[in-house]
Scaffold this active site. Structure first.
Site, PDB file in Angstrom:
ATOM      1  N   PHE A   1       6.026 -28.648  22.616  1.00 33.13           N
ATOM      2  CA  PHE A   1       5.652 -28.152  23.847  1.00 33.13           C
ATOM      3  C   PHE A   1       4.126 -27.809  24.029  1.00 33.13           C
ATOM      4  O   PHE A   1       3.739 -26.871  23.357  1.00 33.13           O
ATOM      5  CB  PHE A   1       6.478 -26.895  24.513  1.00 33.13           C
TER       6      PHE A   1
ATOM      7  N   ASP B   1      -2.365 -25.513  18.197  1.00 31.71           N
ATOM      8  CA  ASP B   1      -2.082 -24.741  19.566  1.00 31.71           C
ATOM      9  C   ASP B   1      -1.254 -23.490  19.220  1.00 31.71           C
ATOM     10  O   ASP B   1       0.029 -23.524  18.895  1.00 31.71           O
ATOM     11  CB  ASP B   1      -0.738 -25.897  20.197  1.00 31.71           C
TER      12      ASP B   1
ATOM     13  N   LYS C   1      -2.599 -17.900  27.244  1.00 27.74           N
ATOM     14  CA  LYS C   1      -1.877 -16.754  27.366  1.00 27.74           C
ATOM     15  C   LYS C   1      -2.436 -15.288  27.139  1.00 27.74           C
ATOM     16  O   LYS C   1      -3.010 -14.813  27.767  1.00 27.74           O
ATOM     17  CB  LYS C   1      -0.421 -17.047  26.560  1.00 27.74           C
TER      18      LYS C   1
HETATM   19  C1  LIG Z   1       2.797 -21.798  27.504  1.00 27.88           C
HETATM   20  C2  LIG Z   1       2.090 -23.088  26.385  1.00 27.88           C
HETATM   21  C3  LIG Z   1       1.038 -24.029  26.624  1.00 27.88           C
HETATM   22  C4  LIG Z   1       0.998 -24.346  28.244  1.00 27.88           C
HETATM   23  O1  LIG Z   1       0.136 -23.065  28.718  1.00 27.88           O
HETATM   24  P1  LIG Z   1      -0.010 -23.156  30.393  1.00 27.88           P
HETATM   25  O2  LIG Z   1      -0.898 -21.950  30.513  1.00 27.88           O
HETATM   26  O3  LIG Z   1       1.407 -22.973  30.716  1.00 27.88           O
HETATM   27  O4  LIG Z   1      -0.696 -24.357  30.841  1.00 27.88           O
HETATM   28  C5  LIG Z   1       0.663 -24.883  25.618  1.00 27.88           C
HETATM   29  N1  LIG Z   1       1.069 -24.906  24.610  1.00 27.88           N
HETATM   30  C6  LIG Z   1       1.874 -23.737  24.025  1.00 27.88           C
HETATM   31  C7  LIG Z   1       2.467 -23.871  22.457  1.00 27.88           C
HETATM   32  C8  LIG Z   1       2.390 -22.929  25.238  1.00 27.88           C
HETATM   33  O5  LIG Z   1       3.201 -21.931  24.467  1.00 27.88           O
END
Ligand SMILES: *Cc1c(COP(=O)(O)O)cnc(C)c1O
Length: 426
Positions: A147, A233, A275
């Site tokens: 994701f 990520d 985040k």
């Molecule tokens: C939440 C998340 C995203 C996307 O972030 P948004 O601010 O919702 O666009 C990408 N990668 C990971 C691992 C995430 O948890």
């Protein structure tokens, strides 16, 4: 016109959202109105422990006074200048965050998906400009069940049918391999035009899937042996959530200020954050890399109107200060161990829960039922009734990710709520 929103009930407010908002989410029926620390309150005034923390965006707790003060002060001074001009906060932030995480350069963006897009562009351009890869052959490897966000390119390499189907045609140039599978990575890297490997150190949305201890380090080594970039990520796992500053820090609790000699530590070539970078107060994301990679980004090649705005970067510095000053990584590690120990005690005699897994305060329990059953959803409804908010991810898995400022006493109170609730389903 809404005359007085304070007078509206939860039901009225849910109806309003359902009637006028696109149905791209399926929220738990609770309407939150206020937050402070580990708690949130609904419009009727009922208090809950927040065990989702906005998908780990509020690691520092709701409305952290220091972060909110910074937000207010900066908001009264200047909020947005665009990058057409310099602003008095960005340089300070660039220095602060690159020293904090140990990289030469940062590229500031707003949302997580934008930061992932930025990393993809950076990786492709680096491979094409500096390694001479032909555009049509440049490839990025990603993991099964990943994701990384919701843009057209990102969903192009997702295997979540709900996220993908109907949104094609898809962006080419990606290859998906099983997660936590070094053999598959080695094989994929045999292709001569792999620019990089994009991976979550722990797959949060997939259900807090935690790889083998040496997976990330060995994956990075394989990438480096082939001259490909290892891109982490850490939007969900980073910023103290998993008991270290970054999940790639392995067992190190130094909050990012040691030499990172731990055997499990792996330094990503490209680090993606979002985040909790702002403590949930403002959308702030970032891509960090060294000069040898970031130098391919030149004026006109990439940007964002809001990226690097003075309000966002002031908030981010404050949010990172809180993580360091309040030793949130150490707390997440200590409470995470306690949480899993307590849950494991419960699971021994349980027919409803199969296992608990995770690191630091990013954990999940797997419910003993089919992924299409509504058991996990019903458990979450009962947890809500008992004053704790969590949500199923992937059907029969419930993620537990409270703010990292939680105390041991509060955590034990939460364990009590969770086990009492599960008992009702035995
Ligand atoms: C939440 C998340 C995203 C996307 O972030 P948004 O601010 O919702 O666009 C990408 N990668 C990971 C691992 C995430 O948890």
């Amino acid at each position: 016109m809404i005359e007085n929103p304070q007078l509206r009930s939860s039901k009225d407010l849910m109806d309003l959202e359902n009637k006028h908002g696109a149905h791209n989410y399926h929220p738990l029926p609770v309407v939150l109105d206020r937050g402070e620390g580990v708690y949130v309150w609904d419009v009727e005034g009922k208090r809950y422990y927040d065990f989702l923390s906005a998908y780990s965006a509020v690691n520092q707790g709701h409305c952290h006074p220091e972060i909110i003060n910074t937000l207010k002060e900066q908001a009264e001074k200047i909020t947005l200048t665009s990058r057409a001009f310099y602003n008095s906060k960005l340089g300070e932030y660039d220095k602060y965050i690159t020293e904090y995480f140990g990289f030469d350069k940062v590229l500031p963006m707003n949302t997580g998906a934008e930061a992932v897009e930025t990393a993809i562009k950076l990786c492709r351009k680096w491979a094409q400009e500096l390694k001479g890869y032909p555009e049509a052959k440049t490839k990025i490897i990603v993991a099964e069940n990943n994701f990384h966000g919701r843009t057209t390119t990102i969903i192009s390499f997702s295997n979540d049918q709900e996220a993908r189907s109907g949104f094609g045609p898809y962006t080419p140039g990606f290859e998906r391999i099983p997660y936590n599978d070094l053999k598959a990575l080695e094989k994929a890297l045999e292709d001569d035009h792999v620019a990089g490997f994009l991976v979550e150190p722990i797959q949060g949305e997939a259900g807090v899937v935690t790889p083998d201890v040496d997976y990330l380090r060995k994956a990075a080594e394989l990438c480096h042996a082939k001259g490909a970039l290892f891109m982490a990520d850490e939007i969900q796992t980073g910023i103290a959530r998993t008991g270290s500053l970054l999940a790639v820090c392995g067992n190190c609790t130094c909050e990012g200020h040691c030499e990172r000699q731990e055997a499990t530590y792996v330094r990503p070539d490209v680090l993606i954050l979002g985040k909790a970078l702002s403590g949930g107060a403002y959308p702030v994301s970032a891509v960090l890399a060294d000069d040898k990679i970031m130098k391919v980004i030149q004026p006109g090649t990439h940007g964002s109107t809001f990226g690097g705005n003075p309000l966002g970067v002031a908030v981010a510095m404050s949010a990172l200060d809180v993580v360091r000053n309040e030793k949130l990584a150490q707390n997440a590690r200590k409470l995470g161990e306690l949480f899993r120990a307590k849950m494991n005690e419960y699971i021994e005699g349980s027919k409803v829960v199969n296992l608990v897994r995770g690191r630091g305060l990013l954990n999940a329990i797997v419910i003993n039922d089919s992924p299409t059953s509504d058991t996990a959803w019903n458990i979450c409804l009962r947890l809500r009734d008992h004053g704790l908010l969590a949500k199923p991810t992937h059907g029969n898995i419930i993620r537990f990710a409270p703010p990292l400022i939680m105390t041991e006493e509060q955590l034990l109170d939460c364990v009590d709520i969770i086990t009492r609730t599960l008992q009702e389903f035995e």
